[in-house]
Write a protein that holds these residues in place. Structure first.
Motif, PDB file in Angstrom:
ATOM      1  N   CYS A 250       0.826  -1.202   0.000  1.00  0.00           N
ATOM      2  CA  CYS A 250       0.000   0.000   0.000  1.00  0.00           C
ATOM      3  C   CYS A 250       0.865   1.258   0.000  1.00  0.00           C
ATOM      4  CB  CYS A 250      -0.943  -0.012   1.199  1.00  0.00           C
ATOM      5  SG  CYS A 250      -2.200   1.277   1.164  1.00  0.00           S
ATOM      6  N   CYS A 251       1.977   1.206   0.720  1.00  0.00           N
ATOM      7  CA  CYS A 251       2.894   2.357   0.744  1.00  0.00           C
ATOM      8  C   CYS A 251       3.442   2.643  -0.644  1.00  0.00           C
ATOM      9  CB  CYS A 251       4.032   2.098   1.728  1.00  0.00           C
ATOM     10  SG  CYS A 251       3.558   2.219   3.462  1.00  0.00           S
ATOM     11  N   ARG A 252       3.803   1.596  -1.370  1.00  0.00           N
ATOM     12  CA  ARG A 252       4.296   1.786  -2.731  1.00  0.00           C
ATOM     13  C   ARG A 252       3.205   2.340  -3.642  1.00  0.00           C
ATOM     14  NH1 ARG A 252       6.679  -3.322  -1.672  1.00  0.00           N
ATOM     15  NH2 ARG A 252       4.978  -4.347  -2.796  1.00  0.00           N
ATOM     16  N   GLU A 253       2.003   1.828  -3.472  1.00  0.00           N
ATOM     17  CA  GLU A 253       0.895   2.231  -4.336  1.00  0.00           C
ATOM     18  C   GLU A 253       0.530   3.703  -4.134  1.00  0.00           C
ATOM     19  OE1 GLU A 253      -3.856   1.096  -4.980  1.00  0.00           O
ATOM     20  OE2 GLU A 253      -2.554  -0.194  -3.767  1.00  0.00           O
ATOM     21  N   HIS A 254       0.541   4.164  -2.890  1.00  0.00           N
ATOM     22  CA  HIS A 254       0.090   5.524  -2.588  1.00  0.00           C
ATOM     23  C   HIS A 254       1.237   6.476  -2.231  1.00  0.00           C
ATOM     24  CE1 HIS A 254      -4.142   4.324  -2.654  1.00  0.00           C
ATOM     25  NE2 HIS A 254      -3.800   3.246  -1.964  1.00  0.00           N
ATOM     26  N   GLU A 255       2.471   5.986  -2.377  1.00  0.00           N
ATOM     27  CA  GLU A 255       3.653   6.808  -2.086  1.00  0.00           C
ATOM     28  C   GLU A 255       3.593   7.376  -0.663  1.00  0.00           C
ATOM     29  OE1 GLU A 255       3.987   9.714  -5.156  1.00  0.00           O
ATOM     30  OE2 GLU A 255       4.590   8.260  -6.677  1.00  0.00           O
ATOM     31  N   ILE A 256       3.345   6.471   0.280  1.00  0.00           N
ATOM     32  CA  ILE A 256       3.291   6.817   1.702  1.00  0.00           C
ATOM     33  C   ILE A 256       4.449   6.117   2.407  1.00  0.00           C
ATOM     34  CG2 ILE A 256       1.941   6.590   3.843  1.00  0.00           C
ATOM     35  CD1 ILE A 256      -0.577   6.650   2.120  1.00  0.00           C
TER      36      ILE A 256
ATOM     37  N   ARG B  17      -5.091  -1.280   4.175  1.00  0.00           N
ATOM     38  CA  ARG B  17      -5.077  -0.124   3.270  1.00  0.00           C
ATOM     39  C   ARG B  17      -5.688   1.094   3.962  1.00  0.00           C
ATOM     40  NH1 ARG B  17      -7.498  -2.209  -0.637  1.00  0.00           N
ATOM     41  NH2 ARG B  17      -5.745  -2.612  -2.043  1.00  0.00           N
ATOM     42  N   ARG B  18      -6.798   0.880   4.639  1.00  0.00           N
ATOM     43  CA  ARG B  18      -7.446   1.983   5.353  1.00  0.00           C
ATOM     44  C   ARG B  18      -6.513   2.559   6.412  1.00  0.00           C
ATOM     45  NH1 ARG B  18      -9.850   3.242  10.063  1.00  0.00           N
ATOM     46  NH2 ARG B  18     -11.818   4.413  10.046  1.00  0.00           N
TER      47      ARG B  18
ATOM     48  N   LEU C  41      -3.677   4.681   4.968  1.00  0.00           N
ATOM     49  CA  LEU C  41      -4.161   5.972   4.484  1.00  0.00           C
ATOM     50  C   LEU C  41      -4.463   6.925   5.640  1.00  0.00           C
ATOM     51  CD1 LEU C  41      -6.544   4.762   1.622  1.00  0.00           C
ATOM     52  CD2 LEU C  41      -4.293   5.831   1.378  1.00  0.00           C
TER      53      LEU C  41
END
Length: 472
Positions: free
Chosen positions: A337-343, A373-374, A377
Motif C-alpha cells: 500500500c505504501c508503494r501504491e500511494h507513495e506513503i 489499506r485503510r 491511508l
C-alpha cells in the motif's frame, strides 16, 4: 554462567536491564553499537540478547546477523526487543515470529513493562525459561508474478501437494471460504505450468445470473436468444491453451454441471444456439467456498462431477486458523500500500499488531488487506497505531471471548467457530441496518459470499421467520 548482551546507546536502559537479570547468574555485556555485539557473539556463546529498537540504533542489521549466525551454529539466543511501543515496519513481521518478549520502556522512569500487559514483565519466568521460541518454518508456493507463503504447519501439505501437481495437465478443485486466496493460488498454479505463456481466464459464476452463465462459459452464436446480435466467444475459447478458473461452481444448475462434466471428460462443448462441437484445449481449475460433498448428499451437486473433481481437491485454511501468518501478511500489505500511494510508514505500534491478531477476520485475507489499506491511508507521522484501524476490528470481540466457556466444553471446534462466525455476521448486519450489500462491503466479501455464509449458518431462515430484520 550464561552470557547476555544488551545492544543500546542508552546507559540508563542498560543499568535497568542489568539490575533485573544479574540475580540469574548471567554475565551482562554492554554493547553500544552493532559492531561490538557482532564481535562478542562470534567469540562467545550467547543465550540472551536485548535489542533496543528505538530510533538511532542499528538493531535491524544486528537482527539479520543473529539470524545468519544462528543458522551457521544451529543455535539461536533468546531475543527480547525493547521499544517505545512500536516496531520498525520493515522488521515487524519477522520480529513477531522470533522474539520471546517485547518490552516497552518509559523514557522518563526506565520502567519496563510487557507490551501486551498492564503488569510488570515477569523477568523470573523469562530468565528461568531462557529458551528461544522455535522460528516457525515456512512453506512457499511461488509463481512468476506472485507467491503464497505460510508459517502455519497445517497448511504446508496443501502447498507442497499443489507444487507437485501444478505443472501437470490435470483439473484441480480448490475449496475455501471467500477471501482465502483461491484466485491467487489458481494464478500461481498457472504460472508454474507449461501453459504459463498462454492466457489465464477466470469467471466468478456466483456473480452472474444463472441464465447467462452458459453463454459466458461456452459462448453463443448470433440469434441464439433475444439480444444475441452477434457471435460471442466463451471463456473456454478465450483461454485457448492456457488456464480457466471457474470460481463458485456450486451455483451451477444440474444442466450446466452436466455440460461442465462433458468438457472435463472429452474436452467437447457447443456454443449456445449451435450444435457444432468445439474442442477446449484449456486446463481447468475449479473453486468453491462451499463443501461440495455436502451439496452432493442433498442432491444439489452431481455426484459424478464431484467425484471427478475431488481426486485433486485442496482445502484452504481461513485466516482465523492461520494466526501465525497474520502479522507477516499485514506487513506485506503495508509495504504494498505504501508503494501504491507513495506513503512512508517507518514504525508499527505493537498494539496495532495485537489488534490484528485478536480479530477473527470473517472476510479472511481480502478483509485484512482492505483494513490495512485503510490504516495506512489514515496513519500520521509515518507510524501505524491501533487507532488507525476501524472500530469494527478494534472493538469486535475476539474468538476467545465470543463463546460461553461452559457451552464450549460441549461443542466441537467446528461448532464453536460456526457460533462465533454467526455472532460476527449478526453484529455486522446490525451495524449496517441489515442492508446486505453494505454488510458484504464492510466485511470485504461479495454479496453472494455473504448470502452463502448466511445460508450455511442458518441466518437466512432466521430472517425468513422474522428473527432477523429483512435486508433491502
Amino acid at each position: 554462567m550464561r552470557n547476555s548482551l544488551i545492544l543500546t546507546q542508552d546507559c540508563q536502559l542498560f543499568s535497568a536491564l542489568q539490575e533485573r537479570v544479574q540475580p540469574f547468574d548471567v554475565n551482562v555485556k554492554f554493547c553500544e553499537d552493532a559492531a561490538s555485539l557482532r564481535d562478542w557473539m562470534r567469540q562467545f556463546q550467547t543465550s540472551l540478547v536485548f535489542l533496543d529498537l528505538r530510533p538511532g540504533t542499528h538493531s535491524l542489521e544486528t537482527l539479520s546477523f543473529i539470524q545468519d549466525l544462528s543458522r551457521e551454529e544451529n543455535a539461536r539466543p533468546t531475543i527480547v526487543t525493547v521499544s517505545d511501543g512500536s516496531l520498525p515496519s520493515q522488521a515487524a513481521g519477522e520480529l513477531s515470529l522470533i522474539a520471546s518478549a517485547h518490552l516497552i520502556v518509559d523514557d522518563r522512569t526506565n520502567e519496563l513493562t510487557a507490551w501486551d500487559s498492564d503488569s510488570r514483565l515477569d523477568f523470573d519466568r523469562l530468565m528461568r525459561q531462557n529458551t528461544p521460541p522455535q522460528v516457525p518454518k515456512s512453506c512457499t508456493l511461488a509463481g512468476s508474478s506472485q507467491s503464497l507463503t505460510t508459517h502455519q504447519p497445517e497448511f504446508f501439505q496443501v502447498l507442497e501437494d499443489l507444487q507437485r501437481v501444478a505443472h501437470r495437465d490435470v483439473t484441480v478443485l480448490l475449496i475455501g471460504e471467500t477471501g482465502t486466496g483461491k484466485t491467487t493460488l489458481a494464478r500461481i498454479i498457472h504460472e508454474r505450468s507449461k501453459r504459463c505463456d498462454d492466457p489465464f481466464q477466470q469467471l466468478a459464476c456466483g456473480a452472474l445470473p444463472s441464465e447467462i452463465i452458459e453463454s459466458e462459459l461456452f459462448g453463443h452464436i448470433r440469434g441464439a436468444f433475444t439480444g444475441a446480435e452477434r457471435n460471442k466467444i466463451g471463456r473456454f475459447q478465450a483461454a485457448g491453451k492456457g488456464t480457466l478458473l471457474l470460481d463458485e461452481i456450486d451455483v451451477l444448475d444440474v444442466k450446466q454441471q452436466a455440460k461442465l462434466l462433458k468438457v472435463i471428460e472429452t474436452g467437447e462443448y457447443e456454443m449456445v444456439g449451435s450444435t457444432e462441437p468445439m474442442q477446449s484445449e484449456a486446463r481447468l481449475i475449479t473453486a468453491s467456498n462451499i463443501n461440495l460433498e455436502d451439496l452432493t448428499s442433498s442432491n444439489r451437486f452431481r455426484s459424478d462431477l464431484y467425484y471427478r473433481l475431488s481426486v485433486l481437491e485442496f482445502r484452504l485454511l481461513p485466516l482465523r486458523e492461520r494466526q501465525v501468518d497474520i502479522v507477516p501478511m499485514a506487513v506485506e500489505f503495508v509495504e504494498e500500500c505504501c508503494r501504491e500511494h507513495e506513503i512512508q510508514i517507518r514504525s508499527v505500534d505493537l498494539e496495532f499488531l495485537h489488534a490484528l491478531q485478536s480479530y477473527s477476520w470473517p472476510g479472511n485475507i481480502r478483509e485484512l488487506k482492505n483494513h490495512i489499506r485503510r490504516a495506512v491511508l489514515f496513519a500520521e507521522n509515518g507510524r501505524l497505531r491501533k487507532s488507525d484501524l476501524s472500530a469494527k476490528v478494534t472493538d469486535s470481540p475476539t474468538i476467545s471471548t465470543l463463546s460461553d466457556p461452559e457451552l464450549c466444553e460441549n461443542q466441537t471446534l467446528a461448532e464453536q467457530v460456526a457460533d462465533n462466525e454467526r455472532e460476527l455476521l449478526m453484529q455486522a448486519l446490525e451495524a449496517n441496518r441489515h442492508n446486505r450489500t453494505r454488510t458484504a462491503q464492510s466485511l470485504g466479501i461479495s454479496r453472494v459470499g455473504l448470502y452463502k455464509k448466511m445460508r450455511r449458518l442458518g441466518l437466512l431462515e432466521a430472517a425468513a421467520n422474522g428473527d432477523l430484520k429483512r435486508a433491502s
